[in-house]
Design an enzyme around this catalytic site. Structure first.
Site, mmCIF file in Angstrom:
data_model
loop_
_atom_site.group_PDB
_atom_site.id
_atom_site.type_symbol
_atom_site.label_atom_id
_atom_site.label_comp_id
_atom_site.label_asym_id
_atom_site.label_seq_id
_atom_site.Cartn_x
_atom_site.Cartn_y
_atom_site.Cartn_z
ATOM 1 N N ARG A 65 0.844 -1.189 0.000
ATOM 2 C CA ARG A 65 0.000 0.000 0.000
ATOM 3 C C ARG A 65 0.885 1.247 0.000
ATOM 4 N NH1 ARG A 65 -5.133 1.867 -0.959
ATOM 5 N NH2 ARG A 65 -6.038 2.985 0.789
ATOM 6 N N THR A 339 -8.081 1.008 -8.222
ATOM 7 C CA THR A 339 -8.292 -0.202 -8.257
ATOM 8 C C THR A 339 -8.508 -0.854 -9.514
ATOM 9 O OG1 THR A 339 -9.144 0.617 -6.401
ATOM 10 C CG2 THR A 339 -9.378 -1.300 -7.104
ATOM 11 N N ASN A 359 -6.157 4.668 -6.980
ATOM 12 C CA ASN A 359 -7.361 5.218 -6.362
ATOM 13 C C ASN A 359 -8.351 5.660 -7.432
ATOM 14 O OD1 ASN A 359 -9.024 5.590 -4.236
ATOM 15 N ND2 ASN A 359 -8.238 7.585 -3.676
ATOM 16 N N ASP A 381 -7.786 8.359 0.669
ATOM 17 C CA ASP A 381 -8.330 7.273 1.492
ATOM 18 C C ASP A 381 -8.133 7.534 2.992
ATOM 19 O OD1 ASP A 381 -9.389 5.772 -0.558
ATOM 20 O OD2 ASP A 381 -7.687 4.415 -0.732
ATOM 21 N N SER A 410 -7.718 1.039 3.522
ATOM 22 C CA SER A 410 -8.170 0.610 2.194
ATOM 23 C C SER A 410 -9.365 -0.318 2.329
ATOM 24 C CB SER A 410 -7.034 -0.140 1.506
ATOM 25 O OG SER A 410 -7.461 -0.667 0.271
ATOM 26 N N GLY A 432 -13.576 -0.777 -6.896
ATOM 27 C CA GLY A 432 -14.904 -0.243 -6.561
ATOM 28 C C GLY A 432 -14.946 0.562 -5.281
ATOM 29 N N GLY A 433 -13.805 1.005 -4.793
ATOM 30 C CA GLY A 433 -13.800 1.844 -3.590
ATOM 31 C C GLY A 433 -14.501 1.147 -2.436
HETATM 32 O O1 DON Z 1 -7.965 1.318 -1.323
HETATM 33 C C1 DON Z 1 -9.126 1.662 -1.531
HETATM 34 O O2 DON Z 1 -10.061 1.312 -0.842
HETATM 35 C C2 DON Z 1 -9.407 2.553 -2.731
HETATM 36 N N1 DON Z 1 -8.226 3.317 -3.032
HETATM 37 C C3 DON Z 1 -9.843 1.719 -3.905
HETATM 38 C C4 DON Z 1 -10.177 2.585 -5.101
HETATM 39 C C5 DON Z 1 -10.965 1.886 -6.130
HETATM 40 O O3 DON Z 1 -11.348 0.747 -6.004
HETATM 41 C C6 DON Z 1 -11.286 2.671 -7.325
HETATM 42 N N2 DON Z 1 -11.794 1.779 -8.304
HETATM 43 N N3 DON Z 1 -12.314 1.632 -9.193
#
Ligand code: DON
Length: 542
Positions: A65, A339, A359, A381, A410, A432-433
């Site tokens: 990370r 992601t 991100n 984040d 994350s 997908g955040g």
């Molecule tokens: O680590 C995380 O939770 C976020 N940075 C993930 C970001 C993300 O999945 C964006 N995607 N499409």
């Protein structure tokens, strides 16, 4: 078999398997290829998590990370009046110290079998030029205004100030040079050599704070995976600084009190149970979880069945519990301080799941001049201001505040599931955040509870709840009107997922991009790449 969001990358990985490479080798080559052909998420300038389950059953979790730069401070994203700015999302200050190169190298040092150079070579070929696909055009098109704000980014990714067309040959000579140095010098170039100097120079030019010192100090870290039992299956996923494993365990432990299969796939009762468990688990996630090197967390309690019992005991089948009445639930917990995804399984049965990110799409939209890759905006984040939502609408707490050299919390959840006999069953993950955790878990429910095959489990529309905002979100076309009304009658707010601004990762109201591999009873592999973003699972031999 290799499942990724991009056909070029899947083929690179399958080719490494065909040459006798193991799943870790294939994952490394695939990850580097994604950095070239999928620059909206694949990366050298971001970070991620890698889970590996060896054929003998041992499971390892590698944290690569991003970290906050040494000079980062708690209030660095607030203006003079204490309001949150967009600096954690756009531009140089949004970038954490990248971890991908260190992570892939570390995975190779420990588990690789082919030569490092052989794994980097395919991405050098792609960086020399590949035929542009619709997926690259569509994301560049959506992000072009953001990219145009940075001249060095536009020069590389909008040649002639335009989005490349499908069928054009897209070459990235600066990136090819970085990859050649990576092939020949390993991570030394990226963290201490010419590429490090390019990153530091880009930071100085753009007012960022990542220094040569930050880069030289970056290290990937092996962590103990989170594991939990779900109806006799053992699920392995990422521990903090990912919230994925702990939150999935907390949800699964609550949901297990109900027979989901009997409630019917996406029936009103099933969605209600899931949403109530999601709500409770995210309330805890948002409050307690953060970088384990900085805060203490009640992990044993959060993942225990006893705790899940007390949380689930407050779920009423008749009424939604308003999130305002669901706080974090651990009693007397004191702490001292306050992601894209890809899945690989090889012929021996070694399995690798990697979720990696810059991100937002194309991160903070800043390309390192002379190096040709985007830097992440993962600093968003952190809780830029504890109690206010980030770009995923997550309202996170004090423990996840910005601090020097800290890793930001994350949701990324590379996940491996064993069947009731302890044999490899699923390798899964998604971008997908905030929705990553609920997406991965619904894929598992789809297989374990509802008996779906890989295609069904990945296609099936998904729902999401993250405590705040207090709403069940569903994908476009994902819930019949009658179910929406039945959930509303129980007191839920139910919303179709917003397509979001054009450069957001929410595309057309869809959630996630699952890359799933399943081991079939006869030992053959079944793989499926989420149609939501158009990837491909490729097996070897084809
Ligand atoms: O680590 C995380 O939770 C976020 N940075 C993930 C970001 C993300 O999945 C964006 N995607 N499409």
């Amino acid at each position: 078999m290799v499942a990724t969001t991009d056909e070029y990358a899947s083929r690179v990985g399958a080719d490494i398997l065909a040459r006798g490479g193991n799943a870790v080798d294939a994952a490394i080559a695939t990850g580097l290829a994604l950095a070239v052909v999928n620059p909206e998420a694949g990366n050298l300038g971001g970070g991620g998590f890698l889970m590996v389950r060896l054929a003998d059953g041992r499971v390892h979790a590698l944290d690569h990370r991003e970290k906050a730069p040494i000079a980062a401070t708690r209030d660095m994203y607030l203006d003079q009046d204490g309001n949150v700015t967009d600096r954690s999302v756009v531009g140089h200050l949004a970038a954490g110290v990248p971890g991908t190169v260190a992570g892939l190298w570390e995975a190779h040092q420990r588990f690789g079998s082919l030569e490092w150079a052989e794994l980097v070579e395919p991405s050098i070929r792609l960086a020399n030029g590949f035929e542009v696909t619709t997926r690259l055009v569509s994301t560049l098109d959506a992000a072009q205004n953001g990219i145009r704000a940075f001249a060095a980014s536009a020069r590389v990714f909008l040649p002639g100030n335009e989005v490349p067309r499908v069928g054009d040959t897209f070459s990235q000579p600066d990136l090819a040079a970085v990859l050649r140095r990576l092939r020949d010098q390993g991570p030394d170039d990226f963290y201490r050599g010419e590429t490090a100097a390019l990153i530091a120079a880009e930071m100085e030019r753009g007012g960022g704070i990542i220094t040569l010192d930050d880069l030289a100090r970056y290290e990937a870290v092996w962590r103990d995976p989170v594991s939990f039992d779900y109806r006799g299956h053992t699920v392995y996923s990422m521990p903090p600084p990912s919230s994925g494993g702990v939150t999935m365990a907390a949800i699964a432990n609550q949901v297990e009190r109900w027979d989901l299969a009997a409630l019917g796939w996406n029936g009103t009762d099933a969605i209600h149970v899931m949403a109530e468990a999601f709500r409770r688990a995210y309330a805890d996630r948002n409050e307690y979880l953060a970088d384990p090197d900085f805060v203490q967390m009640p992990l044993a309690e959060l993942t225990s069945r006893e705790y899940a019992e007390t949380r689930a005991a407050t779920i009423s089948m008749e009424r939604a519990t308003p999130s305002a009445q669901v706080g974090p639930g651990v009693d007397e917990f004191l702490d001292e301080s306050h992601t894209t995804h890809y899945s690989v399984v090889d012929a021996e049965g070694n399995a690798v799941a990697v979720t990696t990110s810059v991100n937002s799409w194309y991160g903070g939209k800043v390309v390192v001049e002379g190096a040709g890759f985007f830097l992440n905006n993962t600093m968003d984040d952190f809780s830029a201001k504890p109690g206010t939502p980030n770009q995923f609408g997550l309202v996170q707490g004090e423990r996840n505040a910005v601090a020097s050299e800290k890793r930001m919390l994350s949701a990324m959840s590379p996940t491996i599931v064993e069947d009731t006999e302890g044999a490899l069953l699923l390798v899964s993950g998604t971008p997908g955040g905030a929705t990553i955790i609920t997406t991965v878990l619904q894929t598992i429910f789809n297989v374990v509870d509802h008996g779906m095959n890989v295609v069904q489990a990945v296609h099936a529309p998904r729902v999401h709840h993250q405590h705040l905002p207090d709403a069940i979100m569903f994908e476009h076309g994902g819930l019949p009107e009658s179910t929406v009304r039945a959930l509303e009658a129980r007191g839920h707010t139910v919303r179709e997922r917003d397509p979001g601004p054009p450069d957001a990762y929410f595309t057309g109201g869809m959630s996630g991009d699952v890359q799933l591999i399943m081991v079939m009873p006869d030992g053959t592999l079944s793989g499926w790449s989420d149609p939501r973003r158009g990837g491909l699972a490729v097996g070897y031999p084809e």
